[in-house]
Design a protein around this motif. Structure first.
Motif, PDB file in Angstrom:
ATOM      1  N   LEU A   5      -8.205  13.683 -11.425  1.00 27.38           N
ATOM      2  CA  LEU A   5      -8.003  12.243 -11.577  1.00 27.38           C
ATOM      3  C   LEU A   5      -8.457  11.556 -10.291  1.00 27.38           C
ATOM      4  N   ALA A   6      -9.084  10.402 -10.420  1.00 23.73           N
ATOM      5  CA  ALA A   6      -9.512   9.633  -9.245  1.00 23.73           C
ATOM      6  C   ALA A   6      -9.152   8.170  -9.434  1.00 23.73           C
ATOM      7  N   VAL A   7      -8.813   7.517  -8.330  1.00 23.25           N
ATOM      8  CA  VAL A   7      -8.603   6.079  -8.313  1.00 23.25           C
ATOM      9  C   VAL A   7      -9.467   5.504  -7.203  1.00 23.25           C
ATOM     10  N   GLY A   8      -9.970   4.298  -7.407  1.00 20.75           N
ATOM     11  CA  GLY A   8     -10.813   3.706  -6.383  1.00 20.75           C
ATOM     12  C   GLY A   8     -11.076   2.242  -6.652  1.00 20.75           C
ATOM     13  N   LEU A   9     -11.649   1.589  -5.660  1.00 17.35           N
ATOM     14  CA  LEU A   9     -11.988   0.173  -5.750  1.00 17.35           C
ATOM     15  C   LEU A   9     -13.363  -0.067  -5.154  1.00 17.35           C
ATOM     16  N   ALA A  10     -14.009  -1.105  -5.644  1.00 18.98           N
ATOM     17  CA  ALA A  10     -15.313  -1.503  -5.130  1.00 18.98           C
ATOM     18  C   ALA A  10     -15.184  -2.758  -4.274  1.00 18.98           C
ATOM     19  N   ASP A  13     -20.265  -8.334  -2.729  1.00 26.16           N
ATOM     20  CA  ASP A  13     -20.694  -9.457  -1.899  1.00 26.16           C
ATOM     21  C   ASP A  13     -20.497 -10.745  -2.680  1.00 26.16           C
ATOM     22  N   ARG A  14     -20.865 -11.867  -2.088  1.00 22.79           N
ATOM     23  CA  ARG A  14     -20.619 -13.159  -2.749  1.00 22.79           C
ATOM     24  C   ARG A  14     -21.395 -13.336  -4.045  1.00 22.79           C
ATOM     25  N   ASP A  15     -22.435 -12.522  -4.264  1.00 24.25           N
ATOM     26  CA  ASP A  15     -23.198 -12.589  -5.506  1.00 24.25           C
ATOM     27  C   ASP A  15     -22.631 -11.679  -6.592  1.00 24.25           C
ATOM     28  N   GLY A  16     -21.593 -10.927  -6.257  1.00 25.18           N
ATOM     29  CA  GLY A  16     -20.993 -10.022  -7.226  1.00 25.18           C
ATOM     30  C   GLY A  16     -21.632  -8.658  -7.276  1.00 25.18           C
ATOM     31  N   ASP A  17     -22.483  -8.348  -6.301  1.00 24.68           N
ATOM     32  CA  ASP A  17     -23.121  -7.034  -6.249  1.00 24.68           C
ATOM     33  C   ASP A  17     -22.256  -6.065  -5.442  1.00 24.68           C
ATOM     34  N   VAL A  18     -22.157  -4.827  -5.895  1.00 32.31           N
ATOM     35  CA  VAL A  18     -21.383  -3.816  -5.192  1.00 32.31           C
ATOM     36  C   VAL A  18     -22.077  -3.468  -3.880  1.00 32.31           C
ATOM     37  N   VAL A  19     -21.310  -3.501  -2.782  1.00 34.80           N
ATOM     38  CA  VAL A  19     -21.856  -3.156  -1.470  1.00 34.80           C
ATOM     39  C   VAL A  19     -21.142  -1.956  -0.852  1.00 34.80           C
ATOM     40  N   ALA A  20     -19.977  -1.599  -1.384  1.00 31.19           N
ATOM     41  CA  ALA A  20     -19.227  -0.449  -0.876  1.00 31.19           C
ATOM     42  C   ALA A  20     -18.140  -0.087  -1.868  1.00 31.19           C
ATOM     43  N   GLY A  21     -17.538   1.055  -1.652  1.00 33.87           N
ATOM     44  CA  GLY A  21     -16.424   1.481  -2.483  1.00 33.87           C
ATOM     45  C   GLY A  21     -15.715   2.645  -1.840  1.00 33.87           C
ATOM     46  N   ILE A  22     -14.510   2.893  -2.300  1.00 32.48           N
ATOM     47  CA  ILE A  22     -13.742   4.028  -1.799  1.00 32.48           C
ATOM     48  C   ILE A  22     -12.894   4.562  -2.946  1.00 32.48           C
ATOM     49  N   SER A  23     -12.726   5.877  -2.962  1.00 38.15           N
ATOM     50  CA  SER A  23     -11.897   6.487  -3.997  1.00 38.15           C
ATOM     51  C   SER A  23     -11.158   7.692  -3.436  1.00 38.15           C
ATOM     52  N   VAL A  24     -10.111   8.051  -4.134  1.00 41.07           N
ATOM     53  CA  VAL A  24      -9.314   9.228  -3.803  1.00 41.07           C
ATOM     54  C   VAL A  24      -9.207  10.054  -5.083  1.00 41.07           C
ATOM     55  N   ALA A  25      -9.504  11.343  -4.984  1.00 43.29           N
ATOM     56  CA  ALA A  25      -9.440  12.221  -6.149  1.00 43.29           C
ATOM     57  C   ALA A  25      -8.555  13.423  -5.850  1.00 43.29           C
ATOM     58  N   THR A  26      -7.877  13.888  -6.887  1.00 47.78           N
ATOM     59  CA  THR A  26      -7.030  15.070  -6.782  1.00 47.78           C
ATOM     60  C   THR A  26      -6.747  15.570  -8.197  1.00 47.78           C
ATOM     61  N   THR A  27      -5.897  16.549  -8.319  1.00 46.75           N
ATOM     62  CA  THR A  27      -5.507  17.027  -9.641  1.00 46.75           C
ATOM     63  C   THR A  27      -4.528  16.041 -10.264  1.00 46.75           C
ATOM     64  N   ALA A  29      -1.785  16.585 -11.672  1.00 42.84           N
ATOM     65  CA  ALA A  29      -0.400  16.925 -11.336  1.00 42.84           C
ATOM     66  C   ALA A  29       0.042  16.315 -10.011  1.00 42.84           C
ATOM     67  N   ARG A  30      -0.898  16.051  -9.110  1.00 44.04           N
ATOM     68  CA  ARG A  30      -0.557  15.512  -7.793  1.00 44.04           C
ATOM     69  C   ARG A  30      -0.622  13.989  -7.737  1.00 44.04           C
ATOM     70  N   MET A  31      -1.012  13.339  -8.855  1.00 40.84           N
ATOM     71  CA  MET A  31      -1.120  11.887  -8.824  1.00 40.84           C
ATOM     72  C   MET A  31      -0.541  11.250 -10.085  1.00 40.84           C
ATOM     73  N   PRO A  32       0.786  11.199 -10.185  1.00 44.67           N
ATOM     74  CA  PRO A  32       1.399  10.491 -11.312  1.00 44.67           C
ATOM     75  C   PRO A  32       1.117   8.989 -11.201  1.00 44.67           C
ATOM     76  N   LYS A  33       1.448   8.249 -12.238  1.00 48.29           N
ATOM     77  CA  LYS A  33       1.148   6.802 -12.298  1.00 48.29           C
ATOM     78  C   LYS A  33       1.629   6.042 -11.067  1.00 48.29           C
ATOM     79  N   GLU A  34       2.850   6.282 -10.629  1.00 47.59           N
ATOM     80  CA  GLU A  34       3.380   5.554  -9.475  1.00 47.59           C
ATOM     81  C   GLU A  34       2.562   5.829  -8.217  1.00 47.59           C
ATOM     82  N   ARG A  35       2.133   7.059  -8.040  1.00 45.51           N
ATOM     83  CA  ARG A  35       1.302   7.390  -6.868  1.00 45.51           C
ATOM     84  C   ARG A  35      -0.081   6.746  -6.991  1.00 45.51           C
ATOM     85  N   GLN A  36      -0.619   6.677  -8.195  1.00 41.85           N
ATOM     86  CA  GLN A  36      -1.899   6.003  -8.409  1.00 41.85           C
ATOM     87  C   GLN A  36      -1.805   4.549  -7.951  1.00 41.85           C
TER      88      GLN A  36
END
Length: 76
Positions: A5-10, A13-27, A29-36
């Protein structure tokens, strides 16, 4: 991959184009909803701080938002 499972955000820029992002991935079992939710909050806060320190106009996505409809990010 099954059982991963992975969670992340983009960052857009002001035009709405993606310029960066970050995510965290794990199993699943290690990321229930509250931890997400907590990880997403921490990622969002860190990205907002980084964008503001870079003195640029960037927007950090919120879960499920369309990039072209985003408003400027704040720490509120």
């Amino acid at each position: 991959t099954q059982g991963v499972l992975a969670v992340g955000l983009a960052v857009y820029d002001r035009d709405g184009d993606v310029v960066a992002g970050i995510s965290v991935a794990t199993t699943e079992a290690r990321m229930p909803k509250e931890r997400q939710r907590k990880i997403l909050q921490l990622i969002r806060k860190a990205l907002i701080l980084l964008c503001h320190k870079r003195s640029r106009t960037f927007t950090v996505a919120q879960y499920g938002q369309c990039p072209k409809a985003l408003a400027s990010a704040t720490l509120n």
